[in-house]
Design an enzyme around this catalytic site. Structure first.
Site, PDB file in Angstrom:
ATOM      1  N   LYS A  78      23.485  12.070  17.839  1.00 52.45           N
ATOM      2  CA  LYS A  78      24.258  13.252  18.258  1.00 52.45           C
ATOM      3  C   LYS A  78      24.080  14.383  17.254  1.00 52.45           C
ATOM      4  O   LYS A  78      24.059  14.148  16.042  1.00 52.45           O
ATOM      5  CB  LYS A  78      25.741  12.862  18.375  1.00 52.45           C
ATOM      6  CG  LYS A  78      26.621  13.920  19.025  1.00 52.45           C
ATOM      7  CD  LYS A  78      28.072  13.433  19.162  1.00 52.45           C
ATOM      8  CE  LYS A  78      28.915  14.452  19.936  1.00 52.45           C
ATOM      9  NZ  LYS A  78      30.317  14.006  20.091  1.00 52.45           N
ATOM     10  N   SER A 158      32.193  14.712  24.808  1.00 56.59           N
ATOM     11  CA  SER A 158      31.193  15.634  24.308  1.00 56.59           C
ATOM     12  C   SER A 158      29.838  14.996  23.997  1.00 56.59           C
ATOM     13  O   SER A 158      28.848  15.711  23.874  1.00 56.59           O
ATOM     14  CB  SER A 158      31.710  16.301  23.035  1.00 56.59           C
ATOM     15  OG  SER A 158      31.839  15.342  21.999  1.00 56.59           O
ATOM     16  N   SER A 182      35.300  11.347  23.494  1.00 58.26           N
ATOM     17  CA  SER A 182      33.938  11.872  23.590  1.00 58.26           C
ATOM     18  C   SER A 182      32.820  10.828  23.563  1.00 58.26           C
ATOM     19  O   SER A 182      31.657  11.170  23.771  1.00 58.26           O
ATOM     20  CB  SER A 182      33.693  12.886  22.468  1.00 58.26           C
ATOM     21  OG  SER A 182      34.278  14.120  22.787  1.00 58.26           O
TER      22      SER A 182
END
Lengths: 494, 95, 485
Positions: A78, A158, A182
């Site tokens: 990420k 997210s 997320s």
């Protein structure tokens, strides 16, 4: 599609061990898959050369019998993780060009055990979002599609790029971060296992902060065993993070018997929401039945402050983010809008560098901390947080894990729920309570919606009791036997 | 509602985010909607409840007073939009 | 109560003063990072990733800074809070990299305490200390390198400061000066801050307002960052006069931060157009509340060195010194230690005279601190010994001291080398007596004729002949004996 990209971590480790493939071949297969699936926009920075170099090094170590726990495993990281010398921008315009001279503790742990980085995964800007539509680098497309409809769907957020990459078989696994859901919510939207560990289990050092008291690193994988293997390496005590907790990291994979006889599974009444789709309810009932049939004890529990979790979250998280994001001021790194006046420089830089949702949250956070409102909002929210945590503490006297749905819906189309921030916030209604209490949670793909989209069920565990929670998840994985695959993974679909 | 245009501008100034004049009304509406939604917390009686300071109940570690190698100056300045002679450079500040 | 008053046209005004002292903690590393704290390094060479607020960086508390804050609290006779919280104070400034200062707001590590200050009048006044908290320093903004830009050096960013806040108990510039000196003396005694005001390791924010005696508090101004005791006093003298003038002209005091211009001797408002501050304090979620162990605090209390007030009283009791001498000798820890070394096993009053007299005078003239004295305590002690055993007369001893201060030699070497030893050998003295009597038959006759007072002239001749080295008392006795005999 090559079989190498269909492997789990456990399977790929076995294949490398038996010399059925090399780490380089594994990396090359994933790179090819990633190139074929660029329309998903899962990566914001591809690091394929780096990956091949790492894979070659892995092959050498494997040949020397020195392979680590994740030797040669190609991962998506990420964009919130700082990776040394590599694009690390939290998918925000304001961090334009930022290349950190340091490596986050969690990724350093992964590289130490031989993992390979394919690239930096797309995400909602500063991890603020539930649909991966706030990234400066554009939306991520969910490789899943509704039956008979090729409208692009959101992957959740997210950690949307991470989820899309793993679901599309362009990464064997991915790192995510979870502040209010997320990891778990995109895992549910993409048919994956998503694990948020106990707050304090993984170091936050080197992970760009959104809300410090909530942020936790965790994996997105295609199996529970892979989640266990990833957590094994990602978790560590880190003296550089004052909120890191010094408890031993157990052998999570070793605990995966799938046996749940006698396990006390809590079912909280307050998670039954008005207007929740019937298919989510049905799946939840199904989950309860699986456990009951396997000899687990189903216990009805009450978590009375559940409904306040989300509004509490939307005070605490923005408050922390308003302060955490003050460092993006155009002075030391990232974007700067030049002006001869300092205040103008700040204001123009931050107006241009932050997207609408991030600005909205900074404004809310600034407001709830400002003079005259602190007690009514921030202090009130922190008291609510105490009550939310207390609900769980009381539940732990009766149950070992809590079973709930992960999200109130399946993946929705890009463009839906976009004009009402609160409607978007409601995506996290089931994941936020565990976040507020700092508890571990895991989403396991448990079935398909009527439209053929994956749905997840969530298990919430006791603090630092990931092993038992993972074992309960392993049981559900076996019971659900989720074998459906996304249709839109390979190129050309969009 | 609680957040009027002036409040939006005051918050934006505190947060150092430039807000175009024509955007303030829309922003005020959005913020008001969110604040109205979180307002439901006021129905909970929190009398005597300690506010949470952290979900982890540990005594924080104290670092030893040992100097470790600092980042080279080049690393500290490498990402700076404007650096000169080993300093970060910003628009003139009056004190 | 101080009777310091500003005489206005409408009557006397009382000055109300509170001080915030920022004292840099003596530590190797910064408060939340492992970067060094040394003064004077090249710009941005003592900056960790944490100090530069790089994304994802986290603070970890330096235990030594906590220890020093607690010791300082104990030395101020203050309450130590076993539970304290670090908060973020949010504001934007280029030398504040995270956009917030980590400080302690509602729950500081040290609570209420007090110090006693001694005034010229001999009066002792108690000043309340409200609290002491730990916080990080900001970096440094340099405004004069280019006309259109400010340069930022983050070397100081993250250095540990103790902010010591006084009650508004101070009523005159003299009291303010004495208070600052006292705090400085205490932190230097216990070694928690070097007290170096020139390098900025101790600086003051001065809050001042004026009122008619007995009336409620007036609006105050804060004079920021004053970096010497003298400037604190000067700034107060100016600022209180300024406020009285405004009020007597029917004006109002603007509550504003001001700066002291030492060249002009005036205070003026800071030029930055600051909008009203709203610091949005909240507990730093990166740091857990600090919990101290009561036993550990007790250990620190027991291990504290003797503090200035206690030392002063001991010097008075043990050495029989007066309050003035004792006060002067304890003001600096180094001075007190020096004095005790000189006094050890010697006449303490004599030692005190030499330290406060010759030594202080010479150091002052040379512009030296006692720590840099060319005459060590051991050497001064050696000189005092030679005075006590009458090897040196007071006059010659002063000469020897001057030579010592120049050369760094010890007293005996100087006496030996220059033959300055007082002559106390009766044979040698008798020989000189005989010589002088032989050389001056007329004077002898006059003396014997009844001019007793001539004895002084004879002794003078002796001292001259011995170049001042003859023991005056022995010379007197020997001469008298011979003349009278």
């Amino acid at each position: 599609m090559s079989a190498l990209t269909d492997l789990t971590i456990a399977g790929a480790r076995a294949a490398l061990e038996k010399r059925e493939c090399s780490a380089r071949e594994l990396a090359e297969a994933h790179i090819a898959a990633a190139e074929a699936a660029r329309h998903l926009n899962a990566f914001v920075a591809e690091t394929f050369d780096l990956a091949l170099g790492q894979a070659d090094a892995s092959d050498k170590r494997l040949a020397a019998g020195e392979g680590g726990l994740l030797e040669g495993m190609p991962l998506a990281i990420k964009d919130l993780y700082c990776t040394k010398g590599v694009h690390s921008a939290a998918c925000s315009h304001i961090l334009d060009g930022f290349k950190p001279p340091y490596e986050s503790t969690v990724t350093a742990n992964l590289w130490r055990e031989g993992a390979v980085m394919l690239g930096k995964a797309n995400m909602d800007e500063f991890a603020m979002g539930s649909a991966n539509v706030t990234s400066y680098y554009g939306n991520v497309i969910n490789p899943w599609q509704r039956e008979g409809d090729n409208k692009p769907l959101v992957p959740g957020g997210s950690s949307g790029g991470s989820a899309a990459a793993v679901a599309a078989r362009i990464a064997l696994a991915a790192t995510g971060t979870d502040t209010g859901g997320s990891i778990r919510q995109p895992a549910a939207f993409c048919g994956l296992v998503g694990l948020k560990p106990t707050y304090g289990r993984c170091s936050r050092w080197g992970i760009i902060a959104f809300a410090s008291s909530l942020d936790q690193a965790g994996p997105l994988t295609r199996s529970v065993e892979d989640a266990a293997l990833m957590l094994q390496v990602m978790a560590s005590y880190d003296a550089k993070d004052s909120t890191s907790v010094d408890v031993p990291v157990p052998d999570y994979a070793a605990a995966l018997s799938g046996e749940v006889k006698g396990l006390r599974v809590g079912v909280p009444a307050e998670y039954r929401l008005d207007g929740m789709p019937e298919e989510i309810e049905a799946l939840w009932r199904q989950g309860i039945d699986w456990y009951r049939d396997a000899g687990a004890e189903i216990v009805d529990i009450s978590l009375p402050h559940t409904k306040y979790s989300l509004p509490t979250y939307y005070i605490v998280a923005p408050a922390e983010c308003s302060s955490n994001l003050a460092r993006y001021d155009g002075v030391r790194y990232g974007l700067r809008e030049e002006d001869s006046d300092l205040t103008q420089m700040y204001e123009r830089t931050r107006a241009k560098g932050f997207g609408a949702e991030v600005q909205r949250r900074i404004m809310i956070g600034t407001y709830v901390l400002s003079a005259g409102y602190y007690d009514a909002y921030y202090l009130k929210a922190q008291k609510l947080r105490t009550l939310i945590a207390r609900d769980f503490q009381q539940a732990w006297e009766k149950v070992d894990v809590v079973l709930t749905p992960t999200a109130p819906s399946a993946a929705f189309a890009i463009g839906e729920k976009m004009d009402d921030p609160i409607a978007m916030y409601l995506n996290d209604v089931f994941t936020v309570p565990a976040s507020m209490a700092g508890l571990p949670g895991i989403s396991v793909p448990a079935g398909l919606s009527a439209e053929g989209l994956p749905l997840g069920l969530q298990l919430i565990g006791q603090p630092f009791d990931e092993a038992r929670m993972l074992n309960a998840a392993r049981f559900m994985e076996i019971a659900a036997d989720f074998t459906a695959r996304p249709a839109g993974a390979s190129g050309g679909a969009a | 509602m609680a957040i009027d245009k002036a409040t939006v501008l005051r918050i934006a100034k505190l947060a150092r985010i430039e807000v175009a004049d024509e955007a303030t009304d829309g922003l005020a509406d959005e913020l008001n909607a969110i604040m109205a939604w979180v307002e439901q917390l006021s129905e909970v009686d929190t009398e005597g409840v300690e506010p949470m300071t952290s979900v982890v109940d540990i005594t924080p570690p104290l670092r030893s007073d040992t100097v470790e190698a600092v980042a080279p100056r080049d690393d500290i300045l490498a990402n700076a939009p404007n650096a000169e002679d080993g300093f970060f450079v910003v628009p003139k500040v009056v004190e | 109560m101080s009777d310091y008053r500003i005489e206005g046209q409408t009557g006397d005004w009382e000055v109300v003063i509170g001080l915030e002292i920022h004292a840099q903690v003596i530590s190797n590393a910064k408060l939340f990072s492992s970067a060094p704290t040394a003064f004077g390094a090249a710009a941005n060479t003592q900056v960790s990733l944490v100090d530069a607020a790089m994304p994802g960086m986290l603070p970890v508390i330096n235990g030594e800074c906590v220890r020093q804050a607690v010791r300082t609290g104990l030395a101020l006779g203050a309450e130590i809070n076993l539970y304290s919280v670090f908060d973020r104070k949010n504001y934007f400034y280029p030398d504040l990299p995270p956009g917030y200062q980590i400080s302690q707001f509602s729950q500081p590590i040290v609570g209420a305490g007090k110090v006693e200050i001694d005034l010229e009048s001999g009066e002792t006044v108690e000043i309340g200390v409200t609290r002491l908290h730990l916080e990080m320093d900001a970096g440094k903004s340099i405004h004069d390198m280019r006309p259109d830009a400010t340069f930022v050096d983050l070397n100081r960013s993250g250095v540990a400061l103790m902010e010591i806040v006084s009650e508004p108990d101070i009523r005159s510039p003299e009291e303010a000066g004495a208070y600052v000196r006292k705090i400085r003396s205490i932190v230097r005694y216990i070694g928690s801050c070097d007290g170096n005001m020139e390098e900025g390791s101790l600086r003051c924010d001065v809050n001042v307002s004026v009122r008619k005696p007995g009336e409620p508090l007036g609006t105050r101004c804060e004079i920021k960052n004053v970096n010497s005791v003298r400037f604190v006093m000067k700034a107060l003298e100016y600022e209180s006069e300024r406020q009285v003038e405004i009020l007597e002209d029917g004006g109002e005091i603007a509550q504003e931060p001001r700066l002291f211009d030492a060249n002009q001797g005036v205070t003026r408002p800071m030029r930055s157009k600051e909008e009203a501050h709203d610091y949005r304090y909240f507990p730093d979620p990166d740091l857990l509340p600090l919990k101290l162990d009561a036993d550990w605090v007790e250990e620190l209390r027991v291990a504290l060195p003797e503090l200035p007030d206690a030392k002063k009283h001991r010097f008075m009791d043990e050495f029989g010194l007066g309050a003035d001498d004792a006060g002067v000798l304890i003001s600096e820890k180094e001075t007190a230690e020096y004095f005790e070394q000189v006094a050890a096993g010697r006449d303490a009053k004599l030692a005190a005279n030499w330290v406060t007299g010759e030594l202080f005078g010479a150091l002052n003239t040379a512009g030296l601190e006692i720590s840099a004295s060319p005459v060590s305590a051991e050497k001064l002690g050696g000189l005092v010994d030679r005075v006590a055993d009458k090897t040196l007369s007071r006059r010659i001893a002063k000469e020897v001291f001057e030579i010592m201060f120049e050369s760094g030699q010890d007293a005996d070497a100087i006496i030996e080398e220059r033959g300055l030893k007082q002559v106390s050998d009766s044979g040698a003295i008798d020989a000189v007596v005989d010589q002088i009597i032989a050389d001056n038959p007329n004077k002898v006759a006059e003396y014997k004729g009844g001019k007793d007072k001539l004895i002084g002239w004879f002794v003078g001749q002796m001292m001259k002949a011995s170049q001042g080295k003859a023991n005056p008392q022995m010379a007197n006795e020997a001469m008298k004996k011979k003349l009278d005999g």
